[in-house]
Write a protein that holds these residues in place. Structure first.
Motif, PDB file in Angstrom:
ATOM      1  N   THR A 237      52.484  52.904  43.346  1.00  0.00           N
ATOM      2  CA  THR A 237      52.622  51.445  43.890  1.00  0.00           C
ATOM      3  C   THR A 237      51.404  51.012  44.337  1.00  0.00           C
ATOM      4  O   THR A 237      50.812  49.938  43.979  1.00  0.00           O
ATOM      5  CB  THR A 237      53.916  51.353  44.844  1.00  0.00           C
ATOM      6  OG1 THR A 237      55.057  51.946  44.668  1.00  0.00           O
ATOM      7  CG2 THR A 237      54.152  49.921  45.149  1.00  0.00           C
ATOM      8  N   ILE A 238      50.780  51.843  45.145  1.00  0.00           N
ATOM      9  CA  ILE A 238      49.685  51.507  45.880  1.00  0.00           C
ATOM     10  C   ILE A 238      48.513  51.385  44.359  1.00  0.00           C
ATOM     11  O   ILE A 238      47.575  50.267  44.531  1.00  0.00           O
ATOM     12  CB  ILE A 238      49.014  52.394  46.824  1.00  0.00           C
ATOM     13  CG1 ILE A 238      49.695  52.442  48.203  1.00  0.00           C
ATOM     14  CG2 ILE A 238      47.485  52.202  47.258  1.00  0.00           C
ATOM     15  CD1 ILE A 238      49.552  53.459  49.244  1.00  0.00           C
ATOM     16  N   LYS A 239      48.533  52.379  43.715  1.00  0.00           N
ATOM     17  CA  LYS A 239      47.417  52.187  42.619  1.00  0.00           C
ATOM     18  C   LYS A 239      47.631  50.960  41.799  1.00  0.00           C
ATOM     19  O   LYS A 239      46.662  50.201  41.465  1.00  0.00           O
ATOM     20  CB  LYS A 239      47.701  53.228  41.843  1.00  0.00           C
ATOM     21  CG  LYS A 239      46.809  53.556  40.490  1.00  0.00           C
ATOM     22  CD  LYS A 239      46.909  54.833  39.958  1.00  0.00           C
ATOM     23  CE  LYS A 239      46.139  54.953  38.548  1.00  0.00           C
ATOM     24  NZ  LYS A 239      47.073  54.761  37.611  1.00  0.00           N
ATOM     25  N   GLU A 240      48.931  50.566  41.584  1.00  0.00           N
ATOM     26  CA  GLU A 240      49.330  49.337  40.744  1.00  0.00           C
ATOM     27  C   GLU A 240      48.793  48.013  41.471  1.00  0.00           C
ATOM     28  O   GLU A 240      48.220  47.210  40.881  1.00  0.00           O
ATOM     29  CB  GLU A 240      50.968  49.179  40.362  1.00  0.00           C
ATOM     30  CG  GLU A 240      51.127  50.174  39.440  1.00  0.00           C
ATOM     31  CD  GLU A 240      52.702  50.297  39.049  1.00  0.00           C
ATOM     32  OE1 GLU A 240      53.275  50.964  38.426  1.00  0.00           O
ATOM     33  OE2 GLU A 240      53.552  49.750  40.113  1.00  0.00           O
ATOM     34  N   GLU A 241      49.003  48.128  42.815  1.00  0.00           N
ATOM     35  CA  GLU A 241      48.631  46.817  43.599  1.00  0.00           C
ATOM     36  C   GLU A 241      47.016  46.722  43.549  1.00  0.00           C
ATOM     37  O   GLU A 241      46.509  45.779  43.629  1.00  0.00           O
ATOM     38  CB  GLU A 241      49.026  47.070  45.059  1.00  0.00           C
ATOM     39  CG  GLU A 241      50.467  46.788  45.179  1.00  0.00           C
ATOM     40  CD  GLU A 241      51.096  47.088  46.668  1.00  0.00           C
ATOM     41  OE1 GLU A 241      52.330  47.117  46.829  1.00  0.00           O
ATOM     42  OE2 GLU A 241      50.339  47.625  47.716  1.00  0.00           O
ATOM     43  N   VAL A 242      46.402  47.916  43.767  1.00  0.00           N
ATOM     44  CA  VAL A 242      44.799  47.685  43.626  1.00  0.00           C
ATOM     45  C   VAL A 242      44.462  47.301  42.210  1.00  0.00           C
ATOM     46  O   VAL A 242      43.658  46.450  42.103  1.00  0.00           O
ATOM     47  CB  VAL A 242      44.321  49.330  43.816  1.00  0.00           C
ATOM     48  CG1 VAL A 242      42.754  49.315  43.495  1.00  0.00           C
ATOM     49  CG2 VAL A 242      44.598  49.713  45.298  1.00  0.00           C
ATOM     50  N   GLU A 243      45.135  48.005  41.251  1.00  0.00           N
ATOM     51  CA  GLU A 243      44.753  47.359  39.765  1.00  0.00           C
ATOM     52  C   GLU A 243      45.098  45.828  39.610  1.00  0.00           C
ATOM     53  O   GLU A 243      44.213  45.279  39.231  1.00  0.00           O
ATOM     54  CB  GLU A 243      45.709  48.253  38.799  1.00  0.00           C
ATOM     55  CG  GLU A 243      44.940  49.595  38.441  1.00  0.00           C
ATOM     56  CD  GLU A 243      45.818  50.500  37.758  1.00  0.00           C
ATOM     57  OE1 GLU A 243      45.370  51.806  37.595  1.00  0.00           O
ATOM     58  OE2 GLU A 243      46.920  50.205  37.546  1.00  0.00           O
ATOM     59  N   GLU A 244      46.147  45.368  40.115  1.00  0.00           N
ATOM     60  CA  GLU A 244      46.308  43.974  40.123  1.00  0.00           C
ATOM     61  C   GLU A 244      45.432  43.044  41.029  1.00  0.00           C
ATOM     62  O   GLU A 244      44.728  41.985  40.463  1.00  0.00           O
ATOM     63  CB  GLU A 244      47.636  43.794  40.930  1.00  0.00           C
ATOM     64  CG  GLU A 244      48.451  42.375  40.974  1.00  0.00           C
ATOM     65  CD  GLU A 244      48.786  41.920  39.498  1.00  0.00           C
ATOM     66  OE1 GLU A 244      49.217  42.891  38.527  1.00  0.00           O
ATOM     67  OE2 GLU A 244      48.478  40.865  39.156  1.00  0.00           O
ATOM     68  N   CYS A 245      45.025  43.638  42.158  1.00  0.00           N
ATOM     69  CA  CYS A 245      43.918  42.918  42.848  1.00  0.00           C
ATOM     70  C   CYS A 245      42.614  42.834  41.911  1.00  0.00           C
ATOM     71  O   CYS A 245      41.763  41.804  42.028  1.00  0.00           O
ATOM     72  CB  CYS A 245      43.596  43.622  44.127  1.00  0.00           C
ATOM     73  SG  CYS A 245      44.737  43.311  45.246  1.00  0.00           S
ATOM     74  N   LEU A 246      42.112  43.844  41.310  1.00  0.00           N
ATOM     75  CA  LEU A 246      40.983  44.085  40.463  1.00  0.00           C
ATOM     76  C   LEU A 246      40.962  43.203  39.260  1.00  0.00           C
ATOM     77  O   LEU A 246      39.905  43.069  38.573  1.00  0.00           O
ATOM     78  CB  LEU A 246      40.595  45.521  40.235  1.00  0.00           C
ATOM     79  CG  LEU A 246      40.336  46.337  41.271  1.00  0.00           C
ATOM     80  CD1 LEU A 246      40.169  47.725  40.984  1.00  0.00           C
ATOM     81  CD2 LEU A 246      38.996  45.831  42.222  1.00  0.00           C
ATOM     82  N   ARG A 247      42.129  42.792  38.845  1.00  0.00           N
ATOM     83  CA  ARG A 247      42.284  42.154  37.461  1.00  0.00           C
ATOM     84  C   ARG A 247      41.626  40.644  37.505  1.00  0.00           C
ATOM     85  O   ARG A 247      41.664  40.030  38.600  1.00  0.00           O
ATOM     86  CB  ARG A 247      43.599  42.040  37.253  1.00  0.00           C
ATOM     87  CG  ARG A 247      43.970  42.799  35.670  1.00  0.00           C
ATOM     88  CD  ARG A 247      45.268  42.564  35.454  1.00  0.00           C
ATOM     89  NE  ARG A 247      46.153  44.163  35.412  1.00  0.00           N
ATOM     90  CZ  ARG A 247      47.143  44.674  35.700  1.00  0.00           C
ATOM     91  NH1 ARG A 247      48.030  43.613  36.097  1.00  0.00           N
ATOM     92  NH2 ARG A 247      47.464  45.839  35.749  1.00  0.00           N
TER      93      ARG A 247
END
Ligand code: UDP
Length: 247
Positions: A237-247
């Motif tokens: 979940t954390i990884k997905e949240e970080v990826e979302e922020c970087l998008r």
């Protein structure tokens, strides 16, 4: 432990329909509180328990600080509404004892020596209790410690086995705990192969005790899989949240 209530039926099943060597249903979630450094929640049967961890942080009062390691403190507390008969919110003797027992079960797993003069505080809140809360409390506290990023030698996982109506059973619920013949809570570090809590209430033969211990350790190994999965989901979940922020 009167043994008057029938706890095993004619089909060999327990009061909640489980087979003797079956765990209650388990749900775990990591990172449930945003204001704590680490947190986790467990449902094991009807038990509902929350754990929060703060630290390593400055010790208060300061004179309690240890020069060579972190001070580990643990508070196990039952909410007044967690049991059928309202429990006083003030800490009971039992809660003080369980706080100590759980702290000692978790302590060998933590690299306390890496954080001298700090404290690590664990809060365990039992929201609903149905037997085996010291074990489920230990299991969920280990997850909250891991979520706080505290370096650990292993996770700690706990489970009880015992005897009801002459049958050895895993993961006793409240009525089995109260009306059965014996209860053996065990905390275990599966990778290290170490036991950090071993208690016994009631009476067993040496053979039954050894079998109960093995059964409890098998239960711990099963619960450990849920712990690992809960941690994995948290970091996905954390990884997905970080990826979302970087998008
Ligand atoms: N319990 C209760 N009132 C209390 C304390 C405990 O009803 O004040 C119940 C609760 O369901 C708990 C069970 O008794 O889980 C067994 O308590 P025990 O002291 O054996 O600890 P546990 O099995 O929860 O580790």
């Amino acid at each position: 432990m009167s043994g008057k209530i029938r706890l095993i039926n004619g089909n060999g099943l327990r009061v909640d329909g489980r087979r003797p060597n079956e765990l209650r249903s388990i749900k775990m979630e990591v990172g449930v509180l945003s204001n704590a450094d680490g947190s986790a929640y467990i449902e094991q049967g009807k038990n509902k328990i929350l754990a929060a961890v703060y630290g390593p942080r400055e010790v208060h009062p300061r004179h309690l600080a240890l020069p060579d390691r972190a001070l580990l403190r643990c508070r196990y507390h039952m909410a007044p509404f967690s049991v059928e008969e309202r429990k006083s919110p003030a800490p009971s003797r039992r809660e003080i004892e369980l706080s100590k027992v759980i702290k000692e079960a978790l302590e060998p797993a933590i690299f306390l020596e890496k954080f001298p003069r700090t404290s690590i505080d664990i809060f365990i809140e039992v929201l609903q209790a149905d037997g085996g809360t010291r074990c489920a409390g230990t299991t969920v506290a280990a997850l909250a410690l891991a979520d706080a990023g505290i370096p650990m030698r292993d996770l700690v996982v706990a489970c009880a086995a015992g005897k009801v109506d002459g049958v050895l059973v895993l993961d006793l619920n409240d009525i089995e705990d109260k009306e059965g013949e014996a209860d053996v809570p065990v905390a275990y570090m599966p990778n290290l192969g170490l036991i950090s809590l071993l208690q016994m209430d009631g009476s067993l033969t040496i053979e039954e005790f050894n079998q109960s211990l093995n059964l409890a350790m098998e239960g711990c190994k099963q619960i450990y899989k849920f712990q690992k999965e809960a941690l994995r989901s948290r970091y996905v979940t954390i990884k997905e949240e970080v990826e979302e922020c970087l998008r």
